[in-house]
Design a protein around this motif. Sequence first.
Motif, PDB file in Angstrom:
ATOM      1  N   PHE A   1       0.829  -1.200   0.000  1.00 49.08           N
ATOM      2  CA  PHE A   1       0.000   0.000   0.000  1.00 49.08           C
ATOM      3  C   PHE A   1       0.869   1.257   0.000  1.00 49.08           C
ATOM      4  N   ASP A   2       1.921   1.259   0.819  1.00 45.60           N
ATOM      5  CA  ASP A   2       2.800   2.429   0.971  1.00 45.60           C
ATOM      6  C   ASP A   2       3.543   2.790  -0.319  1.00 45.60           C
ATOM      7  N   GLU A   3       3.661   1.854  -1.241  1.00 42.22           N
ATOM      8  CA  GLU A   3       4.391   2.080  -2.491  1.00 42.22           C
ATOM      9  C   GLU A   3       3.486   2.599  -3.617  1.00 42.22           C
ATOM     10  N   LEU A   4       2.188   2.588  -3.379  1.00 40.68           N
ATOM     11  CA  LEU A   4       1.234   2.997  -4.406  1.00 40.68           C
ATOM     12  C   LEU A   4       1.002   4.495  -4.382  1.00 40.68           C
ATOM     13  N   GLU A   5       0.686   5.048  -5.549  1.00 37.65           N
ATOM     14  CA  GLU A   5       0.356   6.464  -5.677  1.00 37.65           C
ATOM     15  C   GLU A   5      -0.855   6.609  -6.586  1.00 37.65           C
ATOM     16  N   ILE A   6      -1.681   7.588  -6.303  1.00 36.91           N
ATOM     17  CA  ILE A   6      -2.819   7.858  -7.180  1.00 36.91           C
ATOM     18  C   ILE A   6      -2.287   8.188  -8.575  1.00 36.91           C
ATOM     19  N   GLY A   7      -2.899   7.581  -9.567  1.00 42.22           N
ATOM     20  CA  GLY A   7      -2.472   7.786 -10.951  1.00 42.22           C
ATOM     21  C   GLY A   7      -1.579   6.683 -11.486  1.00 42.22           C
ATOM     22  N   MET A   8      -1.046   5.837 -10.600  1.00 40.71           N
ATOM     23  CA  MET A   8      -0.241   4.708 -11.078  1.00 40.71           C
ATOM     24  C   MET A   8      -1.100   3.862 -11.998  1.00 40.71           C
ATOM     25  N   LYS A   9      -0.467   3.329 -13.054  1.00 39.27           N
ATOM     26  CA  LYS A   9      -1.227   2.642 -14.087  1.00 39.27           C
ATOM     27  C   LYS A   9      -0.487   1.396 -14.559  1.00 39.27           C
ATOM     28  N   LYS A  10      -1.269   0.364 -14.840  1.00 35.66           N
ATOM     29  CA  LYS A  10      -0.732  -0.838 -15.479  1.00 35.66           C
ATOM     30  C   LYS A  10      -1.630  -1.191 -16.653  1.00 35.66           C
ATOM     31  N   GLU A  11      -1.010  -1.450 -17.787  1.00 34.94           N
ATOM     32  CA  GLU A  11      -1.769  -1.838 -18.963  1.00 34.94           C
ATOM     33  C   GLU A  11      -2.227  -3.287 -18.829  1.00 34.94           C
ATOM     34  N   ILE A  12      -3.449  -3.540 -19.257  1.00 39.71           N
ATOM     35  CA  ILE A  12      -4.031  -4.871 -19.199  1.00 39.71           C
ATOM     36  C   ILE A  12      -4.001  -5.472 -20.602  1.00 39.71           C
ATOM     37  N   PRO A  13      -3.602  -6.731 -20.734  1.00 39.97           N
ATOM     38  CA  PRO A  13      -3.630  -7.354 -22.066  1.00 39.97           C
ATOM     39  C   PRO A  13      -5.052  -7.370 -22.634  1.00 39.97           C
ATOM     40  N   PRO A  14      -5.190  -7.317 -23.957  1.00 37.67           N
ATOM     41  CA  PRO A  14      -6.517  -7.327 -24.572  1.00 37.67           C
ATOM     42  C   PRO A  14      -7.277  -8.626 -24.270  1.00 37.67           C
ATOM     43  N   ALA A  15      -8.599  -8.498 -24.187  1.00 38.90           N
ATOM     44  CA  ALA A  15      -9.481  -9.654 -23.987  1.00 38.90           C
ATOM     45  C   ALA A  15     -10.344  -9.808 -25.237  1.00 38.90           C
ATOM     46  N   PHE A  16     -10.328 -10.990 -25.831  1.00 37.36           N
ATOM     47  CA  PHE A  16     -11.096 -11.273 -27.039  1.00 37.36           C
ATOM     48  C   PHE A  16     -12.366 -12.030 -26.659  1.00 37.36           C
ATOM     49  N   ILE A  17     -13.496 -11.606 -27.176  1.00 44.82           N
ATOM     50  CA  ILE A  17     -14.780 -12.236 -26.866  1.00 44.82           C
ATOM     51  C   ILE A  17     -15.089 -13.280 -27.946  1.00 44.82           C
ATOM     52  N   GLU A  18     -14.933 -14.545 -27.584  1.00 42.94           N
ATOM     53  CA  GLU A  18     -15.214 -15.633 -28.520  1.00 42.94           C
ATOM     54  C   GLU A  18     -16.696 -15.983 -28.492  1.00 42.94           C
ATOM     55  N   LYS A  19     -17.274 -16.154 -29.666  1.00 47.88           N
ATOM     56  CA  LYS A  19     -18.713 -16.378 -29.786  1.00 47.88           C
ATOM     57  C   LYS A  19     -19.191 -17.608 -29.012  1.00 47.88           C
ATOM     58  N   GLU A  20     -18.539 -18.752 -29.188  1.00 47.17           N
ATOM     59  CA  GLU A  20     -19.010 -19.973 -28.524  1.00 47.17           C
ATOM     60  C   GLU A  20     -18.891 -19.866 -26.998  1.00 47.17           C
ATOM     61  N   GLU A  21     -17.813 -19.275 -26.512  1.00 49.73           N
ATOM     62  CA  GLU A  21     -17.668 -19.065 -25.064  1.00 49.73           C
ATOM     63  C   GLU A  21     -18.759 -18.133 -24.549  1.00 49.73           C
ATOM     64  N   MET A  22     -19.065 -17.101 -25.325  1.00 48.27           N
ATOM     65  CA  MET A  22     -20.091 -16.141 -24.958  1.00 48.27           C
ATOM     66  C   MET A  22     -21.453 -16.833 -24.840  1.00 48.27           C
ATOM     67  N   ILE A  23     -21.797 -17.632 -25.828  1.00 50.68           N
ATOM     68  CA  ILE A  23     -23.085 -18.335 -25.820  1.00 50.68           C
ATOM     69  C   ILE A  23     -23.124 -19.370 -24.700  1.00 50.68           C
ATOM     70  N   ASP A  24     -22.036 -20.106 -24.508  1.00 54.53           N
ATOM     71  CA  ASP A  24     -21.991 -21.100 -23.419  1.00 54.53           C
ATOM     72  C   ASP A  24     -22.196 -20.437 -22.063  1.00 54.53           C
ATOM     73  N   PHE A  25     -21.513 -19.321 -21.839  1.00 52.57           N
ATOM     74  CA  PHE A  25     -21.674 -18.582 -20.583  1.00 52.57           C
ATOM     75  C   PHE A  25     -23.129 -18.150 -20.423  1.00 52.57           C
ATOM     76  N   ALA A  26     -23.685 -17.577 -21.480  1.00 54.86           N
ATOM     77  CA  ALA A  26     -25.064 -17.078 -21.413  1.00 54.86           C
ATOM     78  C   ALA A  26     -26.042 -18.204 -21.115  1.00 54.86           C
ATOM     79  N   ARG A  27     -25.869 -19.337 -21.754  1.00 55.97           N
ATOM     80  CA  ARG A  27     -26.789 -20.457 -21.505  1.00 55.97           C
ATOM     81  C   ARG A  27     -26.742 -20.902 -20.053  1.00 55.97           C
ATOM     82  N   LYS A  28     -25.570 -20.800 -19.456  1.00 54.09           N
ATOM     83  CA  LYS A  28     -25.415 -21.253 -18.075  1.00 54.09           C
ATOM     84  C   LYS A  28     -25.827 -20.188 -17.053  1.00 54.09           C
ATOM     85  N   TYR A  29     -25.491 -18.914 -17.304  1.00 54.18           N
ATOM     86  CA  TYR A  29     -25.640 -17.882 -16.273  1.00 54.18           C
ATOM     87  C   TYR A  29     -26.586 -16.730 -16.616  1.00 54.18           C
ATOM     88  N   ASP A  30     -26.906 -16.519 -17.884  1.00 52.52           N
ATOM     89  CA  ASP A  30     -27.732 -15.371 -18.271  1.00 52.52           C
ATOM     90  C   ASP A  30     -28.545 -15.748 -19.504  1.00 52.52           C
TER      91      ASP A  30
END
Length: 141
Positions: free
Chosen positions: A3-32
């Motif tokens: 906590f003591d090493e952090l500062e407001i404004g510090m930033k880390k880039e997040i790798p891109p996330a790709f939305i795959e159609k079959e995973e999306m549909i499988d998730f939806a069928r199970k949870y939404d």
Amino acid sequence: MYFDELEIGMKKEIPPAFIEKEEMIDFARKYDNIPLHTDEEYAKTTRFGKLIAPGVMSFMSVWAKYLEVDFFGEELIAGMSTKIEWFRPVFSEDTLTSDAVVTNLTRKNERSGIVEITLNIYNQNGEFVMKDVTEALVKCK
């Protein structure tokens, strides 16, 4: 990172996330399991014109990439809260990008502090699709 090493404004880039159609549909069928997420013919009749990803699924796709960054390492004690806001639909084959920014720091006691991390998430066209604000409890030195 402590906590003591952090500062407001510090930033880390997040790798891109790709939305795959079959995973999306499988998730939806199970949870939404609603037609807007699972029935392509129905989705064509909506204002979106095609299936949209469940909001939680699209967020979790980015969250999984955020966890790979491991902002706090072993100094993370626990997550405390998260607030997700959706502004535009996410579709299959979208690529979501973001970075994690420290937006608030609150020392709780001599052992720990609360860190607020904000993720502003965009699709491959640069459109702002969602925002997440998460609080985590992090060790002090």
